[in-house]
Motif scaffolding. Structure first.
Motif, PDB file in Angstrom:
ATOM      1  N   THR A   1      12.403  44.963  39.973  1.00 36.20           N
ATOM      2  CA  THR A   1      10.951  44.784  39.971  1.00 36.20           C
ATOM      3  C   THR A   1      10.218  46.122  39.981  1.00 36.20           C
ATOM      4  O   THR A   1      10.545  47.004  40.776  1.00 36.20           O
ATOM      5  N   GLY A   2       9.263  46.247  39.100  1.00 37.97           N
ATOM      6  CA  GLY A   2       8.437  47.450  39.089  1.00 37.97           C
ATOM      7  C   GLY A   2       9.091  48.644  38.418  1.00 37.97           C
ATOM      8  O   GLY A   2       8.584  49.762  38.486  1.00 37.97           O
TER       9      GLY A   2
ATOM     10  N   GLU B   1      10.574  51.195  35.390  1.00 34.95           N
ATOM     11  CA  GLU B   1       9.956  51.763  34.202  1.00 34.95           C
ATOM     12  C   GLU B   1      10.247  50.856  33.005  1.00 34.95           C
ATOM     13  O   GLU B   1      11.311  50.237  32.925  1.00 34.95           O
TER      14      GLU B   1
ATOM     15  N   LEU C   1      -2.810  43.411  33.882  1.00 35.73           N
ATOM     16  CA  LEU C   1      -1.861  43.910  34.878  1.00 35.73           C
ATOM     17  C   LEU C   1      -0.731  44.666  34.187  1.00 35.73           C
ATOM     18  O   LEU C   1      -0.342  45.761  34.606  1.00 35.73           O
TER      19      LEU C   1
ATOM     20  N   ARG D   1       0.106  48.768  33.945  1.00 32.15           N
ATOM     21  CA  ARG D   1       1.454  49.288  34.145  1.00 32.15           C
ATOM     22  C   ARG D   1       1.843  50.201  32.991  1.00 32.15           C
ATOM     23  O   ARG D   1       2.384  51.296  33.192  1.00 32.15           O
TER      24      ARG D   1
ATOM     25  N   GLU E   1       2.313  54.331  33.154  1.00 30.42           N
ATOM     26  CA  GLU E   1       3.636  54.850  32.789  1.00 30.42           C
ATOM     27  C   GLU E   1       3.511  55.889  31.680  1.00 30.42           C
ATOM     28  O   GLU E   1       4.156  56.937  31.715  1.00 30.42           O
TER      29      GLU E   1
END
Lengths: 334, 334
Positions: B218-219, B221, B241, B245, B249
């Motif tokens: 989870t979360g 790259e 959302l 992200r 990144e």
DNA sequence: CAAATTTGATTAATCGCTTAACCAAAACAT
DNA sequence: ATGTTTTGGTTAAGCGATTAATCAAATTTG
């Protein structure tokens, strides 16, 4: 859409009185174990569900609690609503939501509307800068210890202190705090907490977004790059929303977070764990806060208030150290 | 906490019958204009408010609508809840919230609970991959046109198309779409819409976060940097959302957005307008959707359904072009 | 065994409102 | 003047549950 059976319907099919069925279902009054079991089984198979209207009329209790937030659109709302709903459900209550459509002056009206709709009590998360007068009904306020009439809150001050300590351990001595609204008690608590962690020779400044936007317009740049070049090594935002704003502004200006500058937020909002770098933040224990608020209101409804209940409780916050904070760089200022 | 006056109390102080007061207050039945005025004034000064319990018991209508979201914690929840609450209030209804605590299997239970609490109807925003069977009560579903039983939805496909067109105009020909869950009808609509805007020789790939996180956790790259180096000039996320992200990144990897690569999202979530760069996104007309859903349920409650009401309505989305999209760079691939 | 107590269930009143049925008085028509 | 309609209101029933009061039967006690 067939009408559901009533207490009387169940009673008739068994040849007993409605009162007996009522007793069987609610485990009150006098009834033999046998009959109780029989009645409950029959009620279940008939799909009997007590009418909340009938019960409400007779008992004077609706079984609903109102939840009023000045602005439902607030990003923290999901956390709050979910926690309150869960807590209320555990206590056998339902949640009715009210919204003041962003207008503080309607806050009172929203509360009244819920009461008129029959809410047995109300839980209020007031908008910054506003406070709630007595409404003559059971209520609980979730805001800050500083807010008059507050019932329960997170320990915002200690939360801030934890952030401060975390940054100190990482070697930060020149910090900028980013606030949103000056009239928010919660934000002041957090800011004071942060400050309290630093020694008096640390350089701490506070900037307010409402001030900056007054000139630059909504969503304008905060001018953080300049501050970094002047020696600031960490930004402490009083909310993850502001922290996100700071983070992206810094990234866009070419800074490495946390290599060159650290950023922290508050509340562990939904995105904090998926952005890059993930955000160091402080989390409230909403389930706990909700449980306290709900149970407090319910005790008021049942006239079971104790002195203890009147206290202004505060629930610890938890620091969640993630990737957005790192050691203070030693290159620039020393 | 003094008990509020009842219809009868008001009637007695004026020496009229309760029925007459009822008629005066609700403007039904036969009553002279004079008396009606007199009664209303007296009722107002006595602070009379109709008891919702009494009315509910008699009419069989509670005046509440249930709002069920599979997961209240969803970032879109504030928008939805606010719009639904406002629409319901305009129609004289209150909103009761239900939460399935993230567990899809409890979705049905949450709905049942609201019905048991007396909700006259239910508005459901189902979780991706789930659908709602008939509950035998008035209900409206807000999801995707593809979802069986759907009542109203944003025109996700056209929303996607608008994003696609926007990017084409900016010269993008190599695009990566970022999806969350494959079983989401909404996301598929959006993705199909995006694809439909591009000519067949455009290079379009789709990556699913649920797949990537299966490996990376989870979360993790998403590996966007590599994709940019391979020629991708724009990322289209199905939600703000995910767009956030992607943006962070890319920024963290040193890319300039939108200079080197563009990013778009969906839903215009709370942060889209304050991050840097501000996010190009597509917005649903939630007030409109809410109004349609609420009025539809109310017509069901009142047995006023027309054939038109059974249609699967879709409400246009609006592209909001902000700073995260720009002309496709011509340096890398040509 | 008669009296007192306990058990288990029923009766009936009530919560506040709506609404169909009804009725007296006024207004109108023939 | 008599019959008809309209007007403006009252009466009374009932929605479904709770609960105090009551009562008959069973059980215990003296």
């Amino acid at each position: 859409m067939k009408p559901r059976p009533s207490l009387n319907d169940v009673a008739k099919t068994l040849g007993v009185s409605a009162a007996t069925v009522s007793n069987a279902v609610s485990s009150k009054g006098r009834i033999s174990a046998d009959l109780k079991k029989t009645i409950r089984e029959r009620a279940a198979e008939m799909g009997y569900v007590p009418s909340s209207a009938g019960r409400a009329l007779r008992t004077g209790r609706s079984g609903f609690l109102g939840l009023v937030l000045a602005d439902i659109a607030h990003p923290l709302f999901p956390q709050i609503a979910q926690a309150i709903e869960n807590a209320a459900t555990d206590f056998g209550y339902g949640i009715l939501i009210g919204d003041s459509r962003g207008d503080v002056s309607i806050q009172k009206k929203a509360i009244d509307r819920l009461i008129e709709r029959g809410a047995d009590g109300v839980i209020i998360v007031p908008r910054h800068g506003s406070q709630v007068g007595d409404i003559g009904r059971p209520m609980a306020v979730i805001d800050s210890e500083m807010t008059p009439g507050n019932t329960v809150s997170a320990d915002h001050r200690d939360g801030g202190k934890q952030v401060g300590k975390h940054l100190i351990e990482l070697g930060h001595r020149n910090v900028a705090i980013i606030g949103g609204f000056k009239d928010s008690n919660v934000q002041h608590d957090r800011i004071n907490g942060v400050k309290s962690a630093f020694p008096s020779d640390a350089e701490i400044q506070t900037l307010w977004i409402e001030d900056i936007e007054l000139e630059g317009g909504t969503g304008c740049e905060l001018g953080l790059a300049r501050m970094v070049s002047e020696g600031v090594t960490a930004f402490v935002a009083v909310s993850d929303l502001h922290a996100l704003r700071a983070l992206t502004e810094l990234q866009r200006a070419g800074f490495d977070v946390p290599g060159q500058v650290s950023v922290t937020g508050f509340d562990d909002l939904i995105w904090s764990n998926v952005i890059s770098p993930t955000m160091t933040t402080v989390r409230m224990d909403m389930p706990k806060i909700a449980e306290i608020a709900v149970s407090n209101v319910i005790r008021q409804i049942n006239d079971e208030m104790t002195d203890e209940d009147r206290q202004n409780l505060s629930v610890p916050m938890t620091l969640i150290a993630r990737q957005s904070t790192g050691p203070a760089p030693t290159t620039l200022k020393n």
